[in-house]
Design a protein around this motif. Structure first.
Motif, PDB file in Angstrom:
ATOM      1  N   LEU A   1     -23.194 -52.357 -31.228  1.00 39.55           N
ATOM      2  CA  LEU A   1     -23.571 -50.983 -30.899  1.00 39.55           C
ATOM      3  C   LEU A   1     -24.513 -50.368 -31.941  1.00 39.55           C
ATOM      4  O   LEU A   1     -25.155 -49.361 -31.656  1.00 39.55           O
ATOM      5  CB  LEU A   1     -22.319 -50.112 -30.751  1.00 39.55           C
TER       6      LEU A   1
ATOM      7  N   ARG B   1     -32.969 -37.135 -28.347  1.00 35.29           N
ATOM      8  CA  ARG B   1     -31.612 -36.728 -28.748  1.00 35.29           C
ATOM      9  C   ARG B   1     -31.653 -35.427 -29.549  1.00 35.29           C
ATOM     10  O   ARG B   1     -30.821 -34.546 -29.368  1.00 35.29           O
ATOM     11  CB  ARG B   1     -30.935 -37.848 -29.544  1.00 35.29           C
TER      12      ARG B   1
ATOM     13  N   PHE C   1     -25.595 -28.835 -28.392  1.00 37.08           N
ATOM     14  CA  PHE C   1     -24.293 -29.421 -28.714  1.00 37.08           C
ATOM     15  C   PHE C   1     -23.856 -29.128 -30.143  1.00 37.08           C
ATOM     16  O   PHE C   1     -22.946 -29.766 -30.648  1.00 37.08           O
ATOM     17  CB  PHE C   1     -24.327 -30.936 -28.462  1.00 37.08           C
TER      18      PHE C   1
ATOM     19  N   ILE D   1     -20.318 -28.453 -17.302  1.00 35.40           N
ATOM     20  CA  ILE D   1     -21.686 -28.939 -17.497  1.00 35.40           C
ATOM     21  C   ILE D   1     -22.658 -28.011 -16.748  1.00 35.40           C
ATOM     22  O   ILE D   1     -23.779 -27.764 -17.190  1.00 35.40           O
ATOM     23  CB  ILE D   1     -21.844 -30.441 -17.114  1.00 35.40           C
TER      24      ILE D   1
ATOM     25  N   GLY E   1     -21.831 -36.026 -18.341  1.00 32.44           N
ATOM     26  CA  GLY E   1     -21.055 -34.843 -18.698  1.00 32.44           C
ATOM     27  C   GLY E   1     -19.870 -34.565 -17.798  1.00 32.44           C
ATOM     28  O   GLY E   1     -19.079 -33.685 -18.105  1.00 32.44           O
TER      29      GLY E   1
ATOM     30  N   THR F   1     -15.388 -37.417 -18.389  1.00 33.06           N
ATOM     31  CA  THR F   1     -14.309 -36.519 -18.803  1.00 33.06           C
ATOM     32  C   THR F   1     -13.256 -36.423 -17.700  1.00 33.06           C
ATOM     33  O   THR F   1     -12.049 -36.377 -17.966  1.00 33.06           O
ATOM     34  CB  THR F   1     -14.878 -35.128 -19.142  1.00 33.06           C
TER      35      THR F   1
ATOM     36  N   LEU G   1     -11.101 -39.360 -18.007  1.00 33.94           N
ATOM     37  CA  LEU G   1     -10.157 -39.242 -19.128  1.00 33.94           C
ATOM     38  C   LEU G   1      -8.972 -38.346 -18.741  1.00 33.94           C
ATOM     39  O   LEU G   1      -7.814 -38.663 -19.038  1.00 33.94           O
ATOM     40  CB  LEU G   1     -10.868 -38.671 -20.372  1.00 33.94           C
TER      41      LEU G   1
ATOM     42  N   THR H   1      -8.134 -41.893 -24.954  1.00 31.89           N
ATOM     43  CA  THR H   1      -9.473 -42.472 -24.739  1.00 31.89           C
ATOM     44  C   THR H   1      -9.431 -43.962 -25.059  1.00 31.89           C
ATOM     45  O   THR H   1      -9.977 -44.789 -24.324  1.00 31.89           O
ATOM     46  CB  THR H   1     -10.513 -41.765 -25.639  1.00 31.89           C
TER      47      THR H   1
ATOM     48  N   VAL I   1     -14.497 -45.066 -20.133  1.00 34.99           N
ATOM     49  CA  VAL I   1     -15.791 -45.780 -20.108  1.00 34.99           C
ATOM     50  C   VAL I   1     -15.491 -47.195 -20.635  1.00 34.99           C
ATOM     51  O   VAL I   1     -15.524 -47.440 -21.830  1.00 34.99           O
ATOM     52  CB  VAL I   1     -16.833 -45.055 -20.996  1.00 34.99           C
TER      53      VAL I   1
ATOM     54  N   ALA J   1     -19.864 -50.092 -22.598  1.00 31.92           N
ATOM     55  CA  ALA J   1     -21.060 -49.304 -22.908  1.00 31.92           C
ATOM     56  C   ALA J   1     -22.145 -49.703 -21.905  1.00 31.92           C
ATOM     57  O   ALA J   1     -21.994 -50.700 -21.188  1.00 31.92           O
ATOM     58  CB  ALA J   1     -21.505 -49.595 -24.337  1.00 31.92           C
TER      59      ALA J   1
ATOM     60  N   ARG K   1     -27.417 -53.391 -22.770  1.00 30.00           N
ATOM     61  CA  ARG K   1     -28.387 -53.538 -23.853  1.00 30.00           C
ATOM     62  C   ARG K   1     -29.096 -54.857 -23.672  1.00 30.00           C
ATOM     63  O   ARG K   1     -28.669 -55.706 -22.866  1.00 30.00           O
ATOM     64  CB  ARG K   1     -27.643 -53.525 -25.201  1.00 30.00           C
TER      65      ARG K   1
ATOM     66  N   GLY L   1     -18.258 -44.790 -28.092  1.00 30.73           N
ATOM     67  CA  GLY L   1     -19.385 -45.579 -28.577  1.00 30.73           C
ATOM     68  C   GLY L   1     -19.473 -45.564 -30.087  1.00 30.73           C
ATOM     69  O   GLY L   1     -18.526 -45.185 -30.793  1.00 30.73           O
TER      70      GLY L   1
ATOM     71  N   CYS M   1     -21.656 -41.028 -28.391  1.00 27.25           N
ATOM     72  CA  CYS M   1     -21.645 -39.966 -27.374  1.00 27.25           C
ATOM     73  C   CYS M   1     -22.003 -38.593 -27.959  1.00 27.25           C
ATOM     74  O   CYS M   1     -21.263 -38.040 -28.784  1.00 27.25           O
ATOM     75  CB  CYS M   1     -20.263 -39.900 -26.741  1.00 27.25           C
ATOM     76  N   LEU M   2     -23.097 -38.046 -27.469  1.00 27.94           N
ATOM     77  CA  LEU M   2     -23.517 -36.722 -27.928  1.00 27.94           C
ATOM     78  C   LEU M   2     -22.520 -35.652 -27.466  1.00 27.94           C
ATOM     79  O   LEU M   2     -22.360 -34.618 -28.108  1.00 27.94           O
ATOM     80  CB  LEU M   2     -24.917 -36.428 -27.372  1.00 27.94           C
TER      81      LEU M   2
ATOM     82  N   GLU N   1     -12.854 -30.071 -23.778  1.00 25.54           N
ATOM     83  CA  GLU N   1     -12.485 -29.943 -22.359  1.00 25.54           C
ATOM     84  C   GLU N   1     -11.140 -30.600 -22.093  1.00 25.54           C
ATOM     85  O   GLU N   1     -10.286 -30.049 -21.396  1.00 25.54           O
ATOM     86  CB  GLU N   1     -13.533 -30.613 -21.474  1.00 25.54           C
TER      87      GLU N   1
HETATM   88  C1  HEM Z   1     -14.191 -38.607 -22.105  1.00 23.87           C
HETATM   89  C2  HEM Z   1     -15.442 -38.301 -21.963  1.00 23.87           C
HETATM   90  C3  HEM Z   1     -16.588 -39.152 -22.437  1.00 23.87           C
HETATM   91  C4  HEM Z   1     -16.607 -40.463 -22.828  1.00 23.87           C
HETATM   92  C5  HEM Z   1     -15.445 -41.451 -22.914  1.00 23.87           C
HETATM   93  C6  HEM Z   1     -17.979 -40.764 -23.182  1.00 23.87           C
HETATM   94  C7  HEM Z   1     -18.411 -41.998 -23.646  1.00 23.87           C
HETATM   95  C8  HEM Z   1     -19.702 -42.275 -24.038  1.00 23.87           C
HETATM   96  C9  HEM Z   1     -20.137 -43.545 -24.577  1.00 23.87           C
HETATM   97  C10 HEM Z   1     -19.245 -44.776 -24.746  1.00 23.87           C
HETATM   98  C11 HEM Z   1     -21.447 -43.431 -24.875  1.00 23.87           C
HETATM   99  C12 HEM Z   1     -22.330 -44.515 -25.490  1.00 23.87           C
HETATM  100  C13 HEM Z   1     -22.881 -45.425 -24.422  1.00 23.87           C
HETATM  101  C14 HEM Z   1     -23.675 -46.575 -24.979  1.00 23.87           C
HETATM  102  O1  HEM Z   1     -23.832 -46.720 -26.210  1.00 23.87           O
HETATM  103  O2  HEM Z   1     -24.125 -47.375 -24.141  1.00 23.87           O
HETATM  104  C15 HEM Z   1     -21.853 -42.093 -24.510  1.00 23.87           C
HETATM  105  C16 HEM Z   1     -23.134 -41.613 -24.661  1.00 23.87           C
HETATM  106  C17 HEM Z   1     -23.512 -40.346 -24.277  1.00 23.87           C
HETATM  107  N1  HEM Z   1     -22.688 -39.343 -23.778  1.00 23.87           N
HETATM  108 FE1  HEM Z   1     -20.713 -39.462 -23.495  1.00 23.87          FE
HETATM  109  N2  HEM Z   1     -18.751 -39.658 -22.985  1.00 23.87           N
HETATM  110  C18 HEM Z   1     -17.939 -38.637 -22.546  1.00 23.87           C
HETATM  111  C19 HEM Z   1     -18.306 -37.345 -22.251  1.00 23.87           C
HETATM  112  C20 HEM Z   1     -19.566 -36.841 -22.378  1.00 23.87           C
HETATM  113  C21 HEM Z   1     -19.956 -35.473 -22.122  1.00 23.87           C
HETATM  114  C22 HEM Z   1     -19.007 -34.356 -21.709  1.00 23.87           C
HETATM  115  C23 HEM Z   1     -21.311 -35.398 -22.326  1.00 23.87           C
HETATM  116  C24 HEM Z   1     -22.255 -34.241 -22.186  1.00 23.87           C
HETATM  117  C25 HEM Z   1     -22.021 -33.099 -21.690  1.00 23.87           C
HETATM  118  C26 HEM Z   1     -21.758 -36.711 -22.741  1.00 23.87           C
HETATM  119  C27 HEM Z   1     -23.059 -37.029 -23.062  1.00 23.87           C
HETATM  120  C28 HEM Z   1     -23.466 -38.239 -23.560  1.00 23.87           C
HETATM  121  C29 HEM Z   1     -24.844 -38.513 -23.933  1.00 23.87           C
HETATM  122  C30 HEM Z   1     -26.021 -37.543 -23.850  1.00 23.87           C
HETATM  123  C31 HEM Z   1     -24.864 -39.844 -24.376  1.00 23.87           C
HETATM  124  C32 HEM Z   1     -26.084 -40.621 -24.870  1.00 23.87           C
HETATM  125  C33 HEM Z   1     -26.221 -40.541 -26.375  1.00 23.87           C
HETATM  126  C34 HEM Z   1     -27.411 -41.314 -26.903  1.00 23.87           C
HETATM  127  O3  HEM Z   1     -27.952 -42.177 -26.202  1.00 23.87           O
HETATM  128  O4  HEM Z   1     -27.809 -41.021 -28.031  1.00 23.87           O
HETATM  129  N3  HEM Z   1     -20.680 -37.546 -22.759  1.00 23.87           N
HETATM  130  N4  HEM Z   1     -20.763 -41.407 -24.017  1.00 23.87           N
END
Ligand code: HEM
Length: 412
Positions: free
Chosen positions: A56, A101, A108, A155, A242, A246, A249, A282, A288, A291, A294, A346, A352-353, A361
């Motif tokens: 990662l 980002r 955020f 969201i 977004g 969630t 979860l 989680t 999730v 990932a 890649r 991640g 995760c941003l 939430e």
């Molecule tokens: C339980 C809830 C969530 C889980 C388990 C989760 C999990 C993840 C994971 C594993 C990644 C990385 C994916 C990768 O590396 O391929 C990721 C990326 C991301 N998530 Fe979440 N996520 C959650 C909720 C959210 C929420 C609520 C938002 C926004 C409102 C969000 C926005 C993002 C964004 C923008 C990325 C991309 C970050 C980047 O590429 O720099 N996620 N998430």
């Protein structure tokens, strides 16, 4: 001699519903291995914690699948709504990743997330009021009526999607995220067209009358700092990332707590344990499970296994988070665990941003639900619950969660 490879994804229902035994067997064979995806394409699946963490954050492993698509016929096909909506931070490498980002991060920052708490509380309590109206003995679908609408409303607030538009947008996303095998069915194409048209109109409206929301922030940066394609792609990705994650979860977490009444009791006795419990849920329930894909830009050795250049890599977070080398008794749900962070959100630059928002939430969702209905119980046999999400790779959420909420705890 032809290589016999395990098929990864597209599992039979029993494995899809509870994939952890399958992950453990595969991990014990080899923490990094070549597999066939359900669509026949080859990939390398990373199952061990250390190798997953390395994968990662290793800059030799790229997120730019679109560039890889142009060089190599052996990668997954782009889903709906197509490559023009794929130019967001999760699909690019630095410096584009850093730029995209940084722009979205403005929404955020901790004070902005914290400021959303009252709105989230009011959304949770409004949804529970509606469920209560059905009466204490009624069977309600907690996924459909609570776990999904809550993050979708949030969201919507963050992005500035008018409340009146959210139900139809939500319905389109539900169709699109159901998944399918082979060519997309007509209803998925229609949902995708609806989303594309809607997001275009939303951006136009914010160009005319900007407001204090994330779409307006991104619209203000359009042309100078991001293209219209990147803007629309980012909005699409934010809505998907977004809410579905969630929602999964919350739904998975409720089932895990009902499966472990001792843990639920401990949480009810001390709701201060909720933040730690959310991280453990989680880890344990893998909303999730993998990932996103890649691709190796050059040969990379992971867990002692060399992966050649231009190969797809799939990091199995659900397996890494149950690696006994990292988490003692990994198959035990323990909200008091003090093993340090897991990979559920991640790791590395794509961490995760939205993690702080998702945690907030989930905390509000569990607190509101469990404080009001501590006697909540399943309304169907545990075995009747099913998890489904396309090929079962990137999202793991319940189809439905029928429960009886039981009497409402009197307010203090
Ligand atoms: C339980 C809830 C969530 C889980 C388990 C989760 C999990 C993840 C994971 C594993 C990644 C990385 C994916 C990768 O590396 O391929 C990721 C990326 C991301 N998530 Fe979440 N996520 C959650 C909720 C959210 C929420 C609520 C938002 C926004 C409102 C969000 C926005 C993002 C964004 C923008 C990325 C991309 C970050 C980047 O590429 O720099 N996620 N998430």
């Amino acid at each position: 001699m032809t290589e016999t490879l395990t098929t990864w994804g597209g599992w039979e229902p029993a494995v899809r519903d509870d994939p952890f035994g399958h992950f453990a067997q595969a991990r014990a064979r080899c923490p990094v291995q070549k597999v066939h995806l359900a669509d026949g394409h080859p990939a390398w699946v990373v199952l061990g914690y250390d190798a997953a963490r390395q994968a990662l954050h290793d800059p030799r492993i790229s997120k730019d699948m679109l560039a890889a698509l142009q060089d190599n016929g052996d990668v997954v096909a782009e889903g709906l709504p197509g490559p023009e909506f794929s130019r967001h931070m999760l699909n690019v490498d630095p410096p584009d990743h850093t730029r995209l980002r940084r722009l979205v991060s403005r929404a955020f920052v901790p004070p902005r997330i914290a400021a959303l708490e009252p709105a989230i509380r009011s959304i949770a309590s409004g949804l529970l009021d509606k469920l209560d109206a059905a009466g204490p003995g009624a069977i309600v679908d907690l996924v459909e009526e609570y776990a999904y609408p809550l993050p979708f409303q949030v969201i919507g607030e963050l992005l500035g999607i008018p409340a009146a538009d959210r139900p139809r947008l939500h319905a389109w996303f539900q169709v699109l995220l159901t998944g399918w095998a082979g060519d997309p069915p007509p209803e998925a194409v229609a949902a995708s067209d609806g989303i594309v048209a809607y997001l275009g109109e939303l951006v136009d409206a914010k160009r005319q009358s900007p407001a204090d929301d994330l779409v307006s922030v991104l619209v203000a940066a359009e042309d100078d700092a991001l293209t219209t394609q990147e803007l629309l792609s980012s909005l699409f990705q934010l809505v998907v990332a977004g809410h579905d994650t969630t929602a999964s979860l919350i739904g998975n977490g409720v089932v895990a707590l009902l499966d472990h009444p001792g843990q639920l009791e401990a949480l009810l006795a001390d709701p201060g344990q909720l933040p730690a419990a959310i991280d453990e849920l989680t880890r344990f329930t893998a909303p999730v499970p993998h990932a996103t894909f890649r691709v190796t830009a050059e040969p990379v050795t992971l867990g002692g296994v060399e992966i050649p250049a231009h190969e797809q890599v799939l990091v199995c977070l659900g397996s890494a988070n149950r690696d006994p080398g990292r988490f003692p008794s990994p198959d035990v749900l323990d909200i008091g665990r003090s093993d340090g962070p897991n990979l559920g959100f991640g790791h590395g630059i794509h961490y995760c941003l939205g993690a702080p928002l998702a945690r907030l939430e989930a905390r509000v969702a569990f607190e509101a639900l469990l404080c009001r209905h501590p006697g909540l119980r399943l309304a169907v046999d545990r075995d009747a619950l099913t998890w489904a999400h396309g090929d079962g790779l990137v999202l793991r959420g319940l189809v439905s969660l029928p429960v009886v909420l039981g009497p409402r705890r009197p307010r203090k």
